[in-house]
Design a protein around this motif. Structure first.
Motif, mmCIF file in Angstrom:
data_model
loop_
_atom_site.group_PDB
_atom_site.id
_atom_site.type_symbol
_atom_site.label_atom_id
_atom_site.label_comp_id
_atom_site.label_asym_id
_atom_site.label_seq_id
_atom_site.Cartn_x
_atom_site.Cartn_y
_atom_site.Cartn_z
ATOM 1 N N PRO A 53 0.814 -1.227 0.000
ATOM 2 C CA PRO A 53 0.000 0.000 0.000
ATOM 3 C C PRO A 53 0.843 1.270 0.000
ATOM 4 O O PRO A 53 0.392 2.328 -0.416
ATOM 5 N N ARG A 54 2.100 1.169 0.463
ATOM 6 C CA ARG A 54 2.984 2.343 0.484
ATOM 7 C C ARG A 54 3.770 2.497 -0.809
ATOM 8 O O ARG A 54 4.593 3.401 -0.936
ATOM 9 N N GLY A 55 3.554 1.607 -1.760
ATOM 10 C CA GLY A 55 4.300 1.643 -3.007
ATOM 11 C C GLY A 55 5.199 0.432 -3.125
ATOM 12 O O GLY A 55 4.887 -0.644 -2.606
ATOM 13 N N ILE A 56 6.327 0.607 -3.785
ATOM 14 C CA ILE A 56 7.289 -0.488 -3.941
ATOM 15 C C ILE A 56 8.238 -0.496 -2.741
ATOM 16 O O ILE A 56 8.833 0.527 -2.408
ATOM 17 N N THR A 57 8.365 -1.644 -2.097
ATOM 18 C CA THR A 57 9.286 -1.770 -0.980
ATOM 19 C C THR A 57 10.280 -2.898 -1.267
ATOM 20 O O THR A 57 10.032 -3.770 -2.103
ATOM 21 N N LEU A 58 11.380 -2.880 -0.554
ATOM 22 C CA LEU A 58 12.419 -3.887 -0.719
ATOM 23 C C LEU A 58 12.162 -5.080 0.196
ATOM 24 O O LEU A 58 11.781 -4.912 1.354
ATOM 25 N N THR A 59 12.363 -6.260 -0.339
ATOM 26 C CA THR A 59 12.370 -7.449 0.500
ATOM 27 C C THR A 59 13.692 -7.475 1.271
ATOM 28 O O THR A 59 14.573 -6.636 1.049
ATOM 29 N N GLU A 60 13.827 -8.438 2.173
ATOM 30 C CA GLU A 60 15.092 -8.547 2.895
ATOM 31 C C GLU A 60 16.239 -8.814 1.923
ATOM 32 O O GLU A 60 17.334 -8.271 2.064
ATOM 33 N N ALA A 61 15.979 -9.663 0.925
ATOM 34 C CA ALA A 61 16.997 -9.923 -0.088
ATOM 35 C C ALA A 61 17.285 -8.656 -0.888
ATOM 36 O O ALA A 61 18.434 -8.371 -1.252
ATOM 37 N N GLY A 62 16.227 -7.884 -1.163
ATOM 38 C CA GLY A 62 16.400 -6.637 -1.907
ATOM 39 C C GLY A 62 17.231 -5.618 -1.159
ATOM 40 O O GLY A 62 18.043 -4.891 -1.759
ATOM 41 N N LYS A 63 17.062 -5.550 0.162
ATOM 42 C CA LYS A 63 17.847 -4.605 0.960
ATOM 43 C C LYS A 63 19.337 -4.936 0.894
ATOM 44 O O LYS A 63 20.179 -4.049 0.789
ATOM 45 N N VAL A 64 19.642 -6.229 0.979
ATOM 46 C CA VAL A 64 21.045 -6.642 0.897
ATOM 47 C C VAL A 64 21.611 -6.357 -0.485
ATOM 48 O O VAL A 64 22.711 -5.819 -0.635
ATOM 49 N N PHE A 65 20.826 -6.679 -1.512
ATOM 50 C CA PHE A 65 21.296 -6.493 -2.880
ATOM 51 C C PHE A 65 21.459 -5.007 -3.207
ATOM 52 O O PHE A 65 22.366 -4.617 -3.955
ATOM 53 N N PHE A 66 20.595 -4.162 -2.643
ATOM 54 C CA PHE A 66 20.626 -2.723 -2.920
ATOM 55 C C PHE A 66 21.995 -2.129 -2.543
ATOM 56 O O PHE A 66 22.579 -1.361 -3.309
ATOM 57 N N ASP A 67 22.489 -2.471 -1.353
ATOM 58 C CA ASP A 67 23.780 -1.924 -0.917
ATOM 59 C C ASP A 67 24.906 -2.336 -1.861
ATOM 60 O O ASP A 67 25.765 -1.523 -2.224
ATOM 61 N N HIS A 68 24.903 -3.598 -2.271
ATOM 62 C CA HIS A 68 25.955 -4.074 -3.170
ATOM 63 C C HIS A 68 25.815 -3.469 -4.570
ATOM 64 O O HIS A 68 26.812 -3.173 -5.231
ATOM 65 N N ALA A 69 24.562 -3.281 -5.014
ATOM 66 C CA ALA A 69 24.338 -2.694 -6.338
ATOM 67 C C ALA A 69 24.837 -1.255 -6.386
ATOM 68 O O ALA A 69 25.477 -0.838 -7.357
ATOM 69 N N LYS A 70 24.563 -0.475 -5.339
ATOM 70 C CA LYS A 70 25.027 0.912 -5.305
ATOM 71 C C LYS A 70 26.549 0.971 -5.274
ATOM 72 O O LYS A 70 27.168 1.806 -5.936
ATOM 73 N N MET A 71 27.148 0.069 -4.505
ATOM 74 C CA MET A 71 28.602 0.049 -4.423
ATOM 75 C C MET A 71 29.215 -0.300 -5.776
ATOM 76 O O MET A 71 30.198 0.311 -6.213
ATOM 77 N N ALA A 72 28.607 -1.272 -6.463
ATOM 78 C CA ALA A 72 29.121 -1.698 -7.761
ATOM 79 C C ALA A 72 29.036 -0.557 -8.776
ATOM 80 O O ALA A 72 29.994 -0.294 -9.520
ATOM 81 N N LEU A 73 27.904 0.133 -8.817
ATOM 82 C CA LEU A 73 27.755 1.240 -9.760
ATOM 83 C C LEU A 73 28.704 2.382 -9.427
ATOM 84 O O LEU A 73 29.252 3.029 -10.332
ATOM 85 N N SER A 74 28.896 2.647 -8.144
ATOM 86 C CA SER A 74 29.819 3.708 -7.744
ATOM 87 C C SER A 74 31.230 3.396 -8.209
ATOM 88 O O SER A 74 31.951 4.273 -8.701
ATOM 89 N N GLN A 75 31.645 2.141 -8.076
ATOM 90 C CA GLN A 75 32.974 1.750 -8.509
ATOM 91 C C GLN A 75 33.123 1.864 -10.026
ATOM 92 O O GLN A 75 34.169 2.292 -10.530
ATOM 93 N N VAL A 76 32.089 1.490 -10.743
ATOM 94 C CA VAL A 76 32.128 1.604 -12.201
ATOM 95 C C VAL A 76 32.247 3.065 -12.616
ATOM 96 O O VAL A 76 33.064 3.431 -13.471
ATOM 97 N N ASN A 77 31.426 3.940 -12.012
ATOM 98 C CA ASN A 77 31.469 5.358 -12.359
ATOM 99 C C ASN A 77 32.816 5.976 -11.997
ATOM 100 O O ASN A 77 33.355 6.802 -12.739
ATOM 101 N N ALA A 78 33.354 5.581 -10.843
ATOM 102 C CA ALA A 78 34.667 6.094 -10.459
ATOM 103 C C ALA A 78 35.735 5.623 -11.439
ATOM 104 O O ALA A 78 36.658 6.365 -11.789
ATOM 105 N N GLY A 79 35.610 4.372 -11.915
ATOM 106 C CA GLY A 79 36.552 3.842 -12.895
ATOM 107 C C GLY A 79 36.488 4.586 -14.215
ATOM 108 O O GLY A 79 37.515 4.843 -14.853
ATOM 109 N N ILE A 80 35.276 4.953 -14.619
ATOM 110 C CA ILE A 80 35.104 5.710 -15.862
ATOM 111 C C ILE A 80 35.794 7.062 -15.763
ATOM 112 O O ILE A 80 36.516 7.492 -16.676
ATOM 113 N N GLU A 81 35.576 7.761 -14.634
ATOM 114 C CA GLU A 81 36.211 9.065 -14.453
ATOM 115 C C GLU A 81 37.730 8.942 -14.425
ATOM 116 O O GLU A 81 38.446 9.764 -15.006
#
Length: 300
Positions: A53-81
């Motif tokens: 009812p509050r919209g899209i929420t993260l499952t427990e697996a989603g919460k764990v994956f979210f942190d790793h996904a952000k870290m991975a994208l940050s590393q990729v962007n830093a590598g590009i720069e």
């Protein structure tokens, strides 16, 4: 799994809505976004998002994956720069960011230090909200920023100034006749609060009002200093704001100090612990000089 899967997942997780993420962040259709998320979940082997009812929420697996996904994208962007800079080794570049309005105070002295050491350096400057500056540091888009110590980012912060909070009000407001304003004087006035982009400041204000036993519900919230000035003038609202904003005030807005011990907020220089730029190292070695130059009275 492709990088776009991570970007799509992060956009949905941060906005809490497939519709908003598709239209405003990703510029794609909602059905296409839904398919990409389903493909990602199939590859991960777990449900990451769930409708509620509050919209899209993260499952427990989603919460764990979210942190790793952000870290991975940050590393990729830093590598590009980093790769872009390595492709032009002969050109020395340095990217600085400023909390909107702070560049008026800090940029001239920062440039003096950089030019004194590296006369031909290519410096880029931007101003933004503090969380956006922190994100740009993590992504490698900025080398250094003047910002608040934002929680949740893997950055190093060095405080350079404590800024007292002042009361901002229309120039003809009844409280403008006073030398100082007490916390309880704010009661009954339309109060403009801070939005999500100024969360660090909002916490300082809330703590101050709570300690003064003053219960105020903001009539509006805002992030941008220019919008804040406009609302103060047009709605005759008042707010608490760091003193540096006084440099931006139009004639229709004025400020007064708080009585007693005023709350304060730190301004810091922040940078990524993974940034090995020799220019950054040189600049950080001159931070004490920078603080001294800004603090010293200027001749008139």
């Amino acid at each position: 799994m492709e990088l776009r899967h991570l970007r799509y997942f992060i956009a949905v997780a941060e906005t809490g809505s497939l519709t908003i993420a598709a239209a405003r962040r990703l510029h794609t259709s909602q059905p296409s976004l839904s398919r990409q998320i389903k493909d990602l979940e199939d590859q991960v082997g777990a449900e990451l998002l769930v409708r509620s009812p509050r919209g899209i929420t993260l499952t427990e697996a989603g919460k764990v994956f979210f942190d790793h996904a952000k870290m991975a994208l940050s590393q990729v962007n830093a590598g590009i720069e980093a790769a872009r800079r390595a492709a032009q080794p002969g050109k020395q570049r340095f990217a600085m960011g400023f909390l909107t309005g702070q560049e008026m105070t800090w940029l001239p002295e920062a440039m003096h230090i950089l030019r004194a050491e590296l006369p031909n350096i290519d410096v880029t400057v931007s101003s933004d909200h503090s969380p956006d500056l922190a994100d740009a540091l993590v992504r490698g888009k900025l080398d250094l920023a003047f910002l608040r110590a934002e929680p949740g980012y893997d950055l190093i912060y060095r405080p350079i100034m404590q800024e007292p909070l002042v009361v901002l009000m229309p120039s003809d407001h009844r409280l403008a006749s006073r030398d100082k304003v007490r916390a309880r004087d704010l009661l009954g006035e339309p109060f403009i609060g801070m939005g999500n982009k100024a969360n660090v400041l909002r916490v300082v204000i809330d703590d101050y009002l709570h300690s003064a036993n003053v219960d105020i519900t903001p009539s509006q919230v805002v992030d941008n200093p220019a919008t804040l000035m406009s609302l103060v003038a047009s709605t005759r609202g008042i707010t608490l704001i760091p003193a540096y904003v006084q440099n931006l005030m139009p004639w229709s807005v004025t400020s007064r100090p708080l009585a007693g011990k005023a709350p304060s907020i730190d301004l810091a220089v922040g940078y990524s612990r993974t940034n090995s730029s020799p220019i950054l190292k040189m600049f950080l070695s001159h931070v004490d000089e920078l603080i001294s130059r800004v603090s010293s009275p200027k001749p008139r």
